[in-house]
Design a protein around this motif. Structure first.
Motif, PDB file in Angstrom:
ATOM      1  N   VAL A  18      10.195  -1.243  -2.653  1.00  0.00           N
ATOM      2  CA  VAL A  18       9.266  -0.088  -2.822  1.00  0.00           C
ATOM      3  C   VAL A  18       8.981   0.233  -1.729  1.00  0.00           C
ATOM      4  CG1 VAL A  18       7.325  -1.273  -1.705  1.00  0.00           C
ATOM      5  CG2 VAL A  18       7.075  -1.010  -4.219  1.00  0.00           C
ATOM      6  N   ASP A  19       8.311   2.162  -2.880  1.00  0.00           N
ATOM      7  CA  ASP A  19       7.625   2.964  -2.144  1.00  0.00           C
ATOM      8  C   ASP A  19       6.547   2.910  -2.442  1.00  0.00           C
ATOM      9  OD1 ASP A  19      10.282   3.480  -0.943  1.00  0.00           O
ATOM     10  OD2 ASP A  19      10.692   4.415  -2.095  1.00  0.00           O
ATOM     11  N   PHE A  20       5.919   3.119  -1.167  1.00  0.00           N
ATOM     12  CA  PHE A  20       4.150   3.260  -1.484  1.00  0.00           C
ATOM     13  C   PHE A  20       3.802   4.532  -1.266  1.00  0.00           C
ATOM     14  CE2 PHE A  20       5.376  -1.086   0.114  1.00  0.00           C
ATOM     15  CZ  PHE A  20       4.409  -1.542  -1.455  1.00  0.00           C
ATOM     16  N   ASN A  21       2.672   5.071  -0.985  1.00  0.00           N
ATOM     17  CA  ASN A  21       2.063   6.643  -1.783  1.00  0.00           C
ATOM     18  C   ASN A  21       0.713   6.705  -1.084  1.00  0.00           C
ATOM     19  OD1 ASN A  21       4.824   8.002  -2.852  1.00  0.00           O
ATOM     20  ND2 ASN A  21       3.837   6.718  -4.304  1.00  0.00           N
ATOM     21  N   GLU A  22       0.221   7.840  -0.487  1.00  0.00           N
ATOM     22  CA  GLU A  22      -0.839   7.509  -0.042  1.00  0.00           C
ATOM     23  C   GLU A  22      -1.984   7.188  -1.078  1.00  0.00           C
ATOM     24  OE1 GLU A  22      -1.356  12.037   1.126  1.00  0.00           O
ATOM     25  OE2 GLU A  22      -1.171  11.625   2.916  1.00  0.00           O
ATOM     26  N   GLY A  23      -2.984   7.307  -0.845  1.00  0.00           N
ATOM     27  CA  GLY A  23      -4.478   6.772  -1.722  1.00  0.00           C
ATOM     28  C   GLY A  23      -3.982   5.631  -1.433  1.00  0.00           C
ATOM     29  N   LEU A  24      -5.393   5.042  -3.405  1.00  0.00           N
ATOM     30  CA  LEU A  24      -5.201   3.426  -3.425  1.00  0.00           C
ATOM     31  C   LEU A  24      -4.010   2.640  -4.901  1.00  0.00           C
ATOM     32  CD1 LEU A  24      -6.653   0.575  -3.913  1.00  0.00           C
ATOM     33  CD2 LEU A  24      -8.154   1.852  -5.921  1.00  0.00           C
ATOM     34  N   THR A  25      -3.169   1.626  -4.321  1.00  0.00           N
ATOM     35  CA  THR A  25      -2.605   1.449  -4.893  1.00  0.00           C
ATOM     36  C   THR A  25      -2.612   0.183  -4.432  1.00  0.00           C
ATOM     37  OG1 THR A  25      -0.618   2.594  -3.438  1.00  0.00           O
ATOM     38  CG2 THR A  25       0.127   0.296  -4.322  1.00  0.00           C
ATOM     39  N   ILE A  26      -2.347  -0.255  -6.290  1.00  0.00           N
ATOM     40  CA  ILE A  26      -2.848  -1.627  -6.718  1.00  0.00           C
ATOM     41  C   ILE A  26      -1.893  -2.571  -7.037  1.00  0.00           C
ATOM     42  CG2 ILE A  26      -3.969  -2.150  -9.082  1.00  0.00           C
ATOM     43  CD1 ILE A  26      -6.075  -0.869  -7.302  1.00  0.00           C
ATOM     44  N   ILE A  27      -1.994  -3.562  -6.948  1.00  0.00           N
ATOM     45  CA  ILE A  27      -0.927  -4.521  -7.647  1.00  0.00           C
ATOM     46  C   ILE A  27      -1.557  -5.476  -8.302  1.00  0.00           C
ATOM     47  CG2 ILE A  27       0.278  -6.241  -6.069  1.00  0.00           C
ATOM     48  CD1 ILE A  27       0.272  -4.318  -3.743  1.00  0.00           C
ATOM     49  N   THR A  28      -1.148  -6.250  -9.035  1.00  0.00           N
ATOM     50  CA  THR A  28      -1.368  -6.611  -9.975  1.00  0.00           C
ATOM     51  C   THR A  28      -0.027  -7.914 -10.209  1.00  0.00           C
ATOM     52  OG1 THR A  28      -0.973  -5.509 -12.187  1.00  0.00           O
ATOM     53  CG2 THR A  28      -2.766  -5.672 -10.971  1.00  0.00           C
ATOM     54  N   GLY A  29      -0.479  -9.059 -11.605  1.00  0.00           N
ATOM     55  CA  GLY A  29       0.842  -9.470 -11.782  1.00  0.00           C
ATOM     56  C   GLY A  29      -0.553 -11.258 -11.758  1.00  0.00           C
ATOM     57  N   GLU A  30       0.461 -11.629 -12.827  1.00  0.00           N
ATOM     58  CA  GLU A  30      -0.231 -12.920 -13.233  1.00  0.00           C
ATOM     59  C   GLU A  30       0.098 -14.099 -12.068  1.00  0.00           C
ATOM     60  OE1 GLU A  30       1.878 -14.583 -16.292  1.00  0.00           O
ATOM     61  OE2 GLU A  30       1.619 -13.449 -17.923  1.00  0.00           O
ATOM     62  N   THR A  31      -0.752 -15.034 -11.918  1.00  0.00           N
ATOM     63  CA  THR A  31      -1.033 -15.952 -11.019  1.00  0.00           C
ATOM     64  C   THR A  31       0.116 -16.580 -10.851  1.00  0.00           C
ATOM     65  OG1 THR A  31      -3.323 -16.477 -11.479  1.00  0.00           O
ATOM     66  CG2 THR A  31      -2.270 -18.358 -10.192  1.00  0.00           C
ATOM     67  N   GLY A  32       0.640 -16.965  -9.702  1.00  0.00           N
ATOM     68  CA  GLY A  32       2.094 -17.529  -9.441  1.00  0.00           C
ATOM     69  C   GLY A  32       2.676 -17.001  -9.624  1.00  0.00           C
ATOM     70  N   ALA A  33       2.748 -15.159  -9.606  1.00  0.00           N
ATOM     71  CA  ALA A  33       3.803 -14.707 -10.239  1.00  0.00           C
ATOM     72  C   ALA A  33       4.481 -13.416  -8.696  1.00  0.00           C
ATOM     73  CB  ALA A  33       2.951 -13.052 -10.585  1.00  0.00           C
ATOM     74  N   GLY A  34       3.690 -13.926  -7.985  1.00  0.00           N
ATOM     75  CA  GLY A  34       4.569 -13.772  -6.483  1.00  0.00           C
ATOM     76  C   GLY A  34       4.235 -12.339  -5.040  1.00  0.00           C
ATOM     77  N   LYS A  35       2.798 -12.687  -5.787  1.00  0.00           N
ATOM     78  CA  LYS A  35       2.244 -11.825  -4.980  1.00  0.00           C
ATOM     79  C   LYS A  35       1.807 -12.145  -3.656  1.00  0.00           C
ATOM     80  CE  LYS A  35      -1.669 -11.337  -7.754  1.00  0.00           C
ATOM     81  NZ  LYS A  35      -1.351 -12.564  -8.902  1.00  0.00           N
ATOM     82  N   SER A  36       1.284 -13.624  -3.455  1.00  0.00           N
ATOM     83  CA  SER A  36       1.441 -14.133  -1.783  1.00  0.00           C
ATOM     84  C   SER A  36       2.874 -13.512  -1.167  1.00  0.00           C
ATOM     85  CB  SER A  36       1.064 -15.442  -2.192  1.00  0.00           C
ATOM     86  OG  SER A  36       2.092 -16.545  -3.068  1.00  0.00           O
ATOM     87  N   ILE A  37       4.178 -13.690  -1.333  1.00  0.00           N
ATOM     88  CA  ILE A  37       5.525 -13.271  -1.274  1.00  0.00           C
ATOM     89  C   ILE A  37       5.351 -12.102  -0.644  1.00  0.00           C
ATOM     90  CG2 ILE A  37       7.490 -12.873  -1.889  1.00  0.00           C
ATOM     91  CD1 ILE A  37       7.218 -15.154  -4.032  1.00  0.00           C
ATOM     92  N   LEU A  38       4.642 -11.155  -1.204  1.00  0.00           N
ATOM     93  CA  LEU A  38       4.197  -9.956  -0.548  1.00  0.00           C
ATOM     94  C   LEU A  38       3.496  -9.818   0.662  1.00  0.00           C
ATOM     95  CD1 LEU A  38       3.615  -7.203  -3.872  1.00  0.00           C
ATOM     96  CD2 LEU A  38       5.314  -7.515  -2.048  1.00  0.00           C
ATOM     97  N   LEU A  39       2.713 -10.275   0.790  1.00  0.00           N
ATOM     98  CA  LEU A  39       1.627 -10.641   1.567  1.00  0.00           C
ATOM     99  C   LEU A  39       2.392 -11.623   2.921  1.00  0.00           C
ATOM    100  CD1 LEU A  39      -1.687 -11.980   0.403  1.00  0.00           C
ATOM    101  CD2 LEU A  39      -1.113  -9.672   1.538  1.00  0.00           C
ATOM    102  N   GLY A  40       3.262 -12.493   2.536  1.00  0.00           N
ATOM    103  CA  GLY A  40       3.584 -13.516   3.381  1.00  0.00           C
ATOM    104  C   GLY A  40       5.134 -12.581   4.255  1.00  0.00           C
ATOM    105  N   ALA A  41       5.302 -11.533   3.200  1.00  0.00           N
ATOM    106  CA  ALA A  41       6.573 -10.452   4.106  1.00  0.00           C
ATOM    107  C   ALA A  41       5.834  -9.527   5.090  1.00  0.00           C
ATOM    108  CB  ALA A  41       7.282  -9.789   3.282  1.00  0.00           C
TER     109      ALA A  41
END
Length: 550
Positions: A18-41
């Protein structure tokens, strides 16, 4: 800022980029979808210890890689201090091998976790509602005040002065301890040195002394022996010299007949000359030798002293005793000279202390001046965030004790309601209040210092309505000066993003995997509408989502 994140074989992720850009990037998803996996990485990239249990397929290598654009971060010195190669486009990679062993690389060079952990705070700053206790620490609060006070240069100066003071203090303590230990042996070493010095070893020749002693101790026997020798050599009737001379006369009569006889004569003549010389010396020596009890006593005393010293120091020669004497002298002089060195270090320490105290006083003054402004900004920021009565009280006191950032102690007191007593943040602020305080502080800091990429992990939990709108406004405003990533469940905040990434789970071949998708405008409308009204999107929710995005 982080530009790219690559994750392979980690938790529920097979392979994503995944590529990120300047500014505000929003990350959404249902509970348990794996957002915490991104934080773990991300935590792995920041130096967290690896866990084989987080690997998707334990038979394969797990890789997490982050690309960072840091040309404007002024991190060259940080790389130098931690012995890493600086690149304006820096790549950090973590690998977890099937064996469970973990490796870390910065710009393709292997590094230790400690090196990575020293660098990571300058790259990414992660905050969640459960990790806002940092705001209650004195170090964090002092850092905020210093940022507003513009104390960066003064802190560098103080840091150097404090380091010099500590170094000198440690050297002084070490020397004082050495003197204390050396003083315990000084008396004994001085005694040994004086004992050797009094022996006047440099003027003693042990062999000569022993020969003199033996001569004086046996003077009578020696005289008798030398007299007998002299008699045997030079007695008129039977002396060896007389016999030799007669032989020389006889050979003299025939030496001209043959070179052989001439050779006999020359050899006998040589013997006569040598015997005459010996006889003369024996006679002279005999005359010189006489019993001298006083001199014998003196020589014996010197020898006995010498023998005792050799026995005491377990040596067998005067030269070895002289070496011991030299070493003892150096030790004694070194111990006696420590007082001068200690006095010099004490003066140096006192001077360095005054210098550091002066700089610390300047830090204190600038901090005091900046506190009213910080108080005003924080309270003004919290006003629209549902804390209209929030008040801060900063208790900044100077002490005589040095700390890493000066001599100040700081206590930040807080109350969220009128008429309530102030208390320390960690005692009186709720989790939701701490989240909003953290957001406010970061918003203020963004005005005064270059912050790393900030990740807010559901920091907006428990917030809704107009407060959510205000939080979104603050985040959006912050993102104009820095890269900001926000994991959120609030549509108000999601709508403020410059970019939007959806995290979702999908089953393929009876295997569940986490995936990421960068949403386009129409996809964002649907995602925000679902955040507003659930999966069954209504026209009203779509209209509301469009209104929020606009």
């Amino acid at each position: 800022m982080i530009t790219t994140l690559v994750i392979k074989n980690y938790a529920l992720i097979e392979d994503i980029r995944v590529d990120f850009n300047e500014g505000l990037t929003i990350i959404t998803g249902e509970t348990g979808a794996g957002k915490s996996i991104l934080l773990g990485a991300l935590a792995l990239l920041l130096g967290k210890r690896a866990d084989l249990g987080s690997v998707k397929d334990a038979s394969k290598k797990c890789i997490v890689e982050g690309h960072f654009a840091i040309a404007n971060y002024n991190l060259e010195s940080i790389f130098d201090e931690n012995d890493m190669d600086y690149e304006s486009h820096t790549i950090i990679r973590r690998e977890i091998l099937p064996s469970g062993k973990s490796r870390a690389f910065v710009n393709d060079t292997p590094v230790a976790l400690a090196q990575l952990q020293a660098l990571s705070p300058y790259l990414i700053d992660v905050h969640s509602q459960h990790e806002t206790l940092e705001v209650a620490t004195e170090n964090f609060q002092m850092d905020v005040i210093d940022s507003l006070a513009g104390n960066s240069s003064l802190l560098k100066l103080y840091s150097k002065e404090f380091a010099d003071f500590k170094k000198t203090s440690e050297a002084l303590s070490l020397l004082q301890k050495e003197k204390e230990d050396a003083s315990k042996e000084l008396d004994y070493q001085s005694f040994l040195f004086n004992e050797l010095q009094q022996a006047n070893l440099s003027k003693l020749n042990q062999q000569e002394l022993e020969e003199t002693y033996e001569t004086l101790n046996n003077a009578e026997a020696i005289q008798d022996a030398l007299s007998n020798v002299n008699r045997l050599l030079d007695e008129e009737q039977i002396g060896t010299l007389q016999s030799a001379k007669e032989a020389r006369i006889i050979l003299g009569k025939i030496k001209e007949f043959s070179t052989v006889f001439e050779g006999f004569w020359e050899r006998v003549n040589s013997i006569i000359l040598e015997l005459e010389d010996i006889s003369s010396e024996v006679g002279n020596t005999s005359e010189k030798i006489e019993a001298d009890p006083e001199m014998l006593f003196q020589v014996n005393e010197k020898l006995q002293t010498l023998y005792k010293l050799q026995q005491k120091h377990a040596v067998s020669s005067v030269s070895e005793l002289l070496e011991i004497e030299k070493n003892l002298e150096e030790k004694v002089n070194t111990t006696l000279g420590m007082d001068d060195a200690i006095e010099k270090l004490e003066k140096q320490k006192a001077l360095l202390r005054q210098t550091a105290l002066k700089t610390a006083a300047s830090l204190h003054q600038k901090r005091e001046k900046s506190i009213p402004l910080l108080k005003k900004k924080l309270e003004a920021t919290l006003l629209p965030l549902g804390l209209p009565n929030a008040q801060f009280q900063f208790e900044l006191n100077a002490s005589e004790d040095f700390k890493a950032s000066g001599t100040d102690t700081l206590q930040l007191l807080f109350t969220a309601n009128k008429g309530m007593a102030f208390g320390s943040l960690k005692k009186v602020a709720s989790g939701g209040e701490m989240s909003r305080i953290m957001l406010s502080i970061k918003a203020v800091l963004a005005e005064y210092k270059k912050l790393p990429t900030i990740v807010f992990d559901e920091i907006d939990t428990g917030v809704s309505g107009e407060v959510a709108n205000k939080m979104a406004d603050i985040m959006h405003q912050m993102s104009k000066k820095m890269q900001l990533l926000s994991i959120t469940h609030l549509p108000q905040i999601a709508a403020k993003g410059d970019h939007h990434i959806k995290v979702y789970k999908e089953d393929k071949n009876n295997i569940t995997g986490t995936h990421l998708k960068v949403l386009e405008k129409e996809e964002r409308i649907i995602e925000i509408a679902q955040m507003l009204g659930g999966k069954n999107v209504s026209e009203a929710a779509l209209a509301n989502a469009k209104e929020l995005l606009n």
